[in-house]
Scaffold this motif. Sequence first.
Motif, PDB file in Angstrom:
ATOM      1  N   ARG A   2       0.798  -0.966   0.030  1.00 51.88           N
ATOM      2  CA  ARG A   2      -0.034   0.038   0.035  1.00 51.88           C
ATOM      3  C   ARG A   2       1.304   1.280  -0.559  1.00 51.88           C
ATOM      4  NH1 ARG A   2      -4.695  -1.319   4.222  1.00 51.88           N
ATOM      5  NH2 ARG A   2      -5.251  -3.041   2.593  1.00 51.88           N
ATOM      6  N   LYS A   3       2.156   1.204   0.722  1.00 50.38           N
ATOM      7  CA  LYS A   3       2.552   2.628   0.651  1.00 50.38           C
ATOM      8  C   LYS A   3       3.538   2.449  -0.485  1.00 50.38           C
ATOM      9  CE  LYS A   3       4.463   1.988   5.029  1.00 50.38           C
ATOM     10  NZ  LYS A   3       5.388   1.803   6.549  1.00 50.38           N
ATOM     11  N   LEU A   4       3.729   1.578  -1.658  1.00 51.98           N
ATOM     12  CA  LEU A   4       4.526   2.132  -2.408  1.00 51.98           C
ATOM     13  C   LEU A   4       3.348   2.468  -3.431  1.00 51.98           C
ATOM     14  CD1 LEU A   4       6.157   0.801  -4.813  1.00 51.98           C
ATOM     15  CD2 LEU A   4       5.691  -0.648  -5.380  1.00 51.98           C
ATOM     16  N   TYR A   5       2.084   1.849  -3.357  1.00 46.40           N
ATOM     17  CA  TYR A   5       1.091   2.443  -3.980  1.00 46.40           C
ATOM     18  C   TYR A   5       0.572   4.026  -4.026  1.00 46.40           C
ATOM     19  CZ  TYR A   5      -0.616  -2.372  -5.849  1.00 46.40           C
ATOM     20  OH  TYR A   5      -0.669  -3.472  -6.202  1.00 46.40           O
ATOM     21  N   ALA A   6       0.574   4.324  -2.325  1.00 42.32           N
ATOM     22  CA  ALA A   6       0.580   5.788  -2.275  1.00 42.32           C
ATOM     23  C   ALA A   6       1.808   6.685  -2.259  1.00 42.32           C
ATOM     24  CB  ALA A   6       0.208   5.487  -0.947  1.00 42.32           C
ATOM     25  N   ILE A   7       2.527   5.981  -2.716  1.00 42.97           N
ATOM     26  CA  ILE A   7       3.578   6.695  -2.866  1.00 42.97           C
ATOM     27  C   ILE A   7       3.373   6.849  -4.851  1.00 42.97           C
ATOM     28  CG2 ILE A   7       6.474   6.784  -3.989  1.00 42.97           C
ATOM     29  CD1 ILE A   7       6.707   5.248  -1.422  1.00 42.97           C
ATOM     30  N   VAL A   8       3.419   5.825  -5.423  1.00 44.09           N
ATOM     31  CA  VAL A   8       3.030   5.653  -7.159  1.00 44.09           C
ATOM     32  C   VAL A   8       2.054   7.002  -7.605  1.00 44.09           C
ATOM     33  CG1 VAL A   8       1.904   4.712  -8.742  1.00 44.09           C
ATOM     34  CG2 VAL A   8       4.242   4.120  -7.976  1.00 44.09           C
ATOM     35  N   ILE A   9       1.005   6.554  -6.567  1.00 44.41           N
ATOM     36  CA  ILE A   9      -0.772   7.764  -6.783  1.00 44.41           C
ATOM     37  C   ILE A   9       0.111   9.715  -6.836  1.00 44.41           C
ATOM     38  CG2 ILE A   9      -3.026   8.303  -6.720  1.00 44.41           C
ATOM     39  CD1 ILE A   9      -3.311   5.114  -5.687  1.00 44.41           C
ATOM     40  N   GLY A  10       0.628   9.007  -5.564  1.00 44.47           N
ATOM     41  CA  GLY A  10       1.076  10.923  -5.303  1.00 44.47           C
ATOM     42  C   GLY A  10       2.065  11.115  -6.480  1.00 44.47           C
ATOM     43  N   ALA A  11       3.313  10.212  -6.783  1.00 40.04           N
ATOM     44  CA  ALA A  11       3.398  10.903  -8.334  1.00 40.04           C
ATOM     45  C   ALA A  11       3.585  11.073  -9.535  1.00 40.04           C
ATOM     46  CB  ALA A  11       4.769   9.830  -8.537  1.00 40.04           C
ATOM     47  N   GLY A  12       2.536   9.983  -9.987  1.00 39.50           N
ATOM     48  CA  GLY A  12       1.072  10.056 -11.420  1.00 39.50           C
ATOM     49  C   GLY A  12       0.729  11.690 -10.567  1.00 39.50           C
ATOM     50  N   LEU A  13      -0.254  12.213  -8.849  1.00 39.31           N
ATOM     51  CA  LEU A  13      -0.912  13.503  -9.240  1.00 39.31           C
ATOM     52  C   LEU A  13       0.056  14.818  -9.259  1.00 39.31           C
ATOM     53  CD1 LEU A  13      -3.259  12.706  -6.344  1.00 39.31           C
ATOM     54  CD2 LEU A  13      -4.123  12.915  -7.973  1.00 39.31           C
ATOM     55  N   GLY A  14       1.464  14.230  -9.176  1.00 37.29           N
ATOM     56  CA  GLY A  14       1.442  15.699  -9.318  1.00 37.29           C
ATOM     57  C   GLY A  14       2.791  15.487 -10.392  1.00 37.29           C
ATOM     58  N   ALA A  15       2.813  14.514 -11.494  1.00 35.24           N
ATOM     59  CA  ALA A  15       3.312  14.276 -12.706  1.00 35.24           C
ATOM     60  C   ALA A  15       1.575  15.336 -14.064  1.00 35.24           C
ATOM     61  CB  ALA A  15       3.336  13.383 -13.421  1.00 35.24           C
ATOM     62  N   GLY A  16       0.254  14.987 -13.079  1.00 32.54           N
ATOM     63  CA  GLY A  16      -0.615  15.667 -13.656  1.00 32.54           C
ATOM     64  C   GLY A  16      -0.418  16.985 -13.463  1.00 32.54           C
ATOM     65  N   SER A  17      -0.251  17.373 -12.325  1.00 34.72           N
ATOM     66  CA  SER A  17      -0.431  18.794 -12.091  1.00 34.72           C
ATOM     67  C   SER A  17       0.099  19.615 -12.542  1.00 34.72           C
ATOM     68  CB  SER A  17      -0.326  18.753 -10.332  1.00 34.72           C
ATOM     69  OG  SER A  17      -1.229  18.201  -9.630  1.00 34.72           O
ATOM     70  N   VAL A  18       1.905  19.364 -12.882  1.00 33.89           N
ATOM     71  CA  VAL A  18       2.663  19.571 -13.625  1.00 33.89           C
ATOM     72  C   VAL A  18       2.380  19.944 -14.969  1.00 33.89           C
ATOM     73  CG1 VAL A  18       5.138  19.641 -15.095  1.00 33.89           C
ATOM     74  CG2 VAL A  18       4.337  19.167 -12.455  1.00 33.89           C
ATOM     75  N   PHE A  19       1.571  18.919 -15.680  1.00 35.66           N
ATOM     76  CA  PHE A  19       1.301  19.408 -17.071  1.00 35.66           C
ATOM     77  C   PHE A  19       0.391  19.925 -17.781  1.00 35.66           C
ATOM     78  CE2 PHE A  19       4.103  15.012 -17.216  1.00 35.66           C
ATOM     79  CZ  PHE A  19       5.574  15.836 -17.943  1.00 35.66           C
ATOM     80  N   LEU A  20      -1.427  19.531 -16.169  1.00 37.35           N
ATOM     81  CA  LEU A  20      -2.172  20.346 -17.028  1.00 37.35           C
ATOM     82  C   LEU A  20      -2.709  22.016 -15.911  1.00 37.35           C
ATOM     83  CD1 LEU A  20      -4.020  17.379 -16.321  1.00 37.35           C
ATOM     84  CD2 LEU A  20      -3.907  18.729 -18.749  1.00 37.35           C
ATOM     85  N   HIS A  21      -1.263  22.166 -14.678  1.00 41.47           N
ATOM     86  CA  HIS A  21      -1.640  23.921 -14.513  1.00 41.47           C
ATOM     87  C   HIS A  21      -2.079  24.689 -15.632  1.00 41.47           C
ATOM     88  CE1 HIS A  21       2.560  24.229 -15.341  1.00 41.47           C
ATOM     89  NE2 HIS A  21       2.063  25.273 -14.316  1.00 41.47           N
ATOM     90  N   SER A  22      -1.609  24.746 -16.286  1.00 42.74           N
ATOM     91  CA  SER A  22      -1.376  25.953 -17.196  1.00 42.74           C
ATOM     92  C   SER A  22      -2.137  25.539 -17.925  1.00 42.74           C
ATOM     93  CB  SER A  22       0.253  26.283 -17.674  1.00 42.74           C
ATOM     94  OG  SER A  22       0.694  25.326 -18.982  1.00 42.74           O
ATOM     95  N   SER A  23      -2.974  24.812 -18.816  1.00 47.93           N
ATOM     96  CA  SER A  23      -3.631  24.933 -19.497  1.00 47.93           C
ATOM     97  C   SER A  23      -5.697  25.290 -19.482  1.00 47.93           C
ATOM     98  CB  SER A  23      -4.039  23.431 -19.925  1.00 47.93           C
ATOM     99  OG  SER A  23      -4.478  22.946 -18.949  1.00 47.93           O
ATOM    100  N   LEU A  24      -5.639  25.902 -20.282  1.00 47.34           N
ATOM    101  CA  LEU A  24      -7.218  26.864 -20.001  1.00 47.34           C
ATOM    102  C   LEU A  24      -7.091  27.125 -18.444  1.00 47.34           C
ATOM    103  CD1 LEU A  24      -8.891  27.517 -22.048  1.00 47.34           C
ATOM    104  CD2 LEU A  24     -10.289  24.921 -20.210  1.00 47.34           C
ATOM    105  N   VAL A  25      -6.038  28.859 -18.623  1.00 39.93           N
ATOM    106  CA  VAL A  25      -6.201  28.992 -17.281  1.00 39.93           C
ATOM    107  C   VAL A  25      -7.712  29.457 -17.033  1.00 39.93           C
ATOM    108  CG1 VAL A  25      -4.884  30.720 -16.253  1.00 39.93           C
ATOM    109  CG2 VAL A  25      -3.579  29.778 -18.109  1.00 39.93           C
ATOM    110  N   PRO A  26      -7.606  30.350 -15.691  1.00 36.62           N
ATOM    111  CA  PRO A  26      -7.757  28.992 -14.958  1.00 36.62           C
ATOM    112  C   PRO A  26      -8.406  28.372 -14.165  1.00 36.62           C
ATOM    113  CG  PRO A  26      -9.320  30.888 -13.873  1.00 36.62           C
ATOM    114  CD  PRO A  26      -9.035  30.772 -15.469  1.00 36.62           C
TER     115      PRO A  26
END
Length: 103
Positions: A2-26
């Motif tokens: 479960r710890k590994l899954y939590a780390i992977v999900i957190g990293a996936g959310l972070g990557a999605g945040s990086v790539f989508l934050h500047s699309s269609l502002v705000p």
Amino acid sequence: MRKLYAIVIGAGLGAGSVFLHSSLVPFGLIFVLLATLVGIWSIGRLWGGRTLKILAAVAWTFVVLRAGIPGINEEYLIEGSSVGISLINMGFLALVIAILLPA
């Protein structure tokens, strides 16, 4: 596991945040912040543990902060604009709220 899954999900959310934050502002920024909050909160809801939420938040933080550091060719994935700075500042606030919310 479960710890590994939590780390992977957190990293996936972070990557999605990086790539989508500047699309269609705000709306992209709002979507990313809500997805981060709900995603981290749901980890604790699903597996019942604040420790798992903290691990996912640390993974999110690592990915987002690494994206703000210049790469080999001096490229940035998170710019120093108001949207990029808002992602970092309000993202940390969303993480704190998600961790403190009861499961």
